[in-house]
Every structure is written in C-alpha cells, then in structure tokens.
Design a protein around this motif. Structure first.
Motif, PDB file in Angstrom:
ATOM      1  N   LYS A   4       0.572  -1.384   0.013  1.00 26.17           N
ATOM      2  CA  LYS A   4       0.053   0.049   0.039  1.00 26.17           C
ATOM      3  C   LYS A   4       0.850   1.615   0.234  1.00 26.17           C
ATOM      4  CE  LYS A   4      -2.953  -0.047   3.354  1.00 26.17           C
ATOM      5  NZ  LYS A   4      -3.324   0.008   4.403  1.00 26.17           N
ATOM      6  N   GLN A   5       1.643   1.161   0.902  1.00 23.32           N
ATOM      7  CA  GLN A   5       2.624   2.332   0.759  1.00 23.32           C
ATOM      8  C   GLN A   5       3.518   3.039  -0.347  1.00 23.32           C
ATOM      9  OE1 GLN A   5       5.568   2.104   4.234  1.00 23.32           O
ATOM     10  NE2 GLN A   5       6.983   4.318   3.674  1.00 23.32           N
ATOM     11  N   THR A   8       1.202   4.249  -2.934  1.00 22.61           N
ATOM     12  CA  THR A   8       0.678   5.426  -2.627  1.00 22.61           C
ATOM     13  C   THR A   8       2.200   6.440  -2.916  1.00 22.61           C
ATOM     14  OG1 THR A   8      -0.357   5.194  -0.710  1.00 22.61           O
ATOM     15  CG2 THR A   8       1.072   7.508  -0.622  1.00 22.61           C
ATOM     16  N   ARG A  27      -4.564   5.061  -8.687  1.00 24.21           N
ATOM     17  CA  ARG A  27      -5.608   4.825  -8.234  1.00 24.21           C
ATOM     18  C   ARG A  27      -7.126   4.357  -7.703  1.00 24.21           C
ATOM     19  NH1 ARG A  27      -6.052  11.866  -9.815  1.00 24.21           N
ATOM     20  NH2 ARG A  27      -5.006  12.671  -8.285  1.00 24.21           N
ATOM     21  N   LEU A  30      -6.409   1.832  -5.187  1.00 25.75           N
ATOM     22  CA  LEU A  30      -6.040   2.196  -3.628  1.00 25.75           C
ATOM     23  C   LEU A  30      -7.395   3.158  -2.811  1.00 25.75           C
ATOM     24  CD1 LEU A  30      -2.706   4.830  -4.410  1.00 25.75           C
ATOM     25  CD2 LEU A  30      -3.582   2.908  -2.936  1.00 25.75           C
TER      26      LEU A  30
END
Length: 147
Positions: A4-5, A8, A27, A30
């Motif tokens: 997830k990091q 981002t 996007r 996420l």
C-alpha cells in the motif's frame, strides 16, 4: 516497503511525472483497497492487497473478452493498459517446477493420501502461492496428484 505504501509513493511519482494513465490506474487500485478496508473494518496487509489486485486483474480479463466479442478494440486496449499496471504490483509468477515442489511439500506436511485430503493441501499451498499462481490450475494439479 508494504505494498500500500509502494502504491501511494508510485501515485505521487505519477502525479509529478504527469503520467495520467498510470495515475488513474493506481488511484483505482487504492480506491479498491480502501473500499475493502472500510467494508471489512480492517487494515489490509500485503497478502490481502494482492488478493484485491488479482480480483481487479480478473475483472480486466473479463472486460477484454467482452470488448473483443463486441469488436471494441479501443476499449479492450484501455483494459490491457490497466492490466499492465496492475500486473506490475503482483509478485512474480511461480514456475511449473516451483508449483510442483510446493504441492509435494504440502502433501508431505499435511499427510494427505487421497482426494478427500485435497482441501488441506490446497489450503497449505494457497498460503505459500498467494498471488503467484492460478489457484484453479494448482487445484487441478493437486487433484490429479492425489486422485
């Protein structure tokens, strides 16, 4: 770095680079991860995030086949481009030999002797091969091996 990091950070890099297509796909990823976190009231780890990515990949494959059947190659190309970005976040696929080795190890580990023990073997292999192998094909191989 957690997946997830990484997503981002890649989103920020795509914004800086002006890569609108990649930015849009990241996007979407996420948003799908966040939606699952909100729905289940949990924080997703890398394994669960990979499951979300696999689901998105399967959706893209289905869309491509439907668009191709409708002679909409323009839309199919968009889906293929999205698939390329999504596949970049999935771990490398296992080779046939690696899958066979995992199956043999799981059979030994669980003490499976017949097709009735298939569930135990599939569960053992699934934890080790999550996101790196098509579990439908793995299940078929396990069934053939135990059957």
């Amino acid at each position: 770095m957690p997946l997830k990091q990484q997503l981002t950070e890649d989103m920020k890099a795509a914004m800086r680079a002006g890569d609108k297509q990649r930015l849009g796909v990241i996007r979407l990823i996420l948003a799908a991860v966040k939606q699952r976190e909100v729905d289940e009231r949990i924080e997703l780890d890398d394994t669960q995030t990979i499951a979300v990515l696999e689901k998105m990949l399967k959706q893209r494959k289905d869309s491509i086949s439907q668009y191709a059947a409708a002679n909409r190659e323009d839309l199919a190309d968009v889906e293929r481009a999205e698939m390329t970005v999504i596949e970049g976040y999935l771990p490398a696929k296992l080779s046939e030999a690696e899958i066979d080795a995992l199956i043999e190890a799981a059979i030994t580990e669980t003490g499976a002797t017949s097709a009735r023990d298939m569930g135990k073997v599939v569960a053992a292999v699934k934890t080790k091969a999550a996101g790196r192998a098509d579990m439908g094909q793995v299940s078929a191989r396990i069934k053939a091996r135990l059957g």
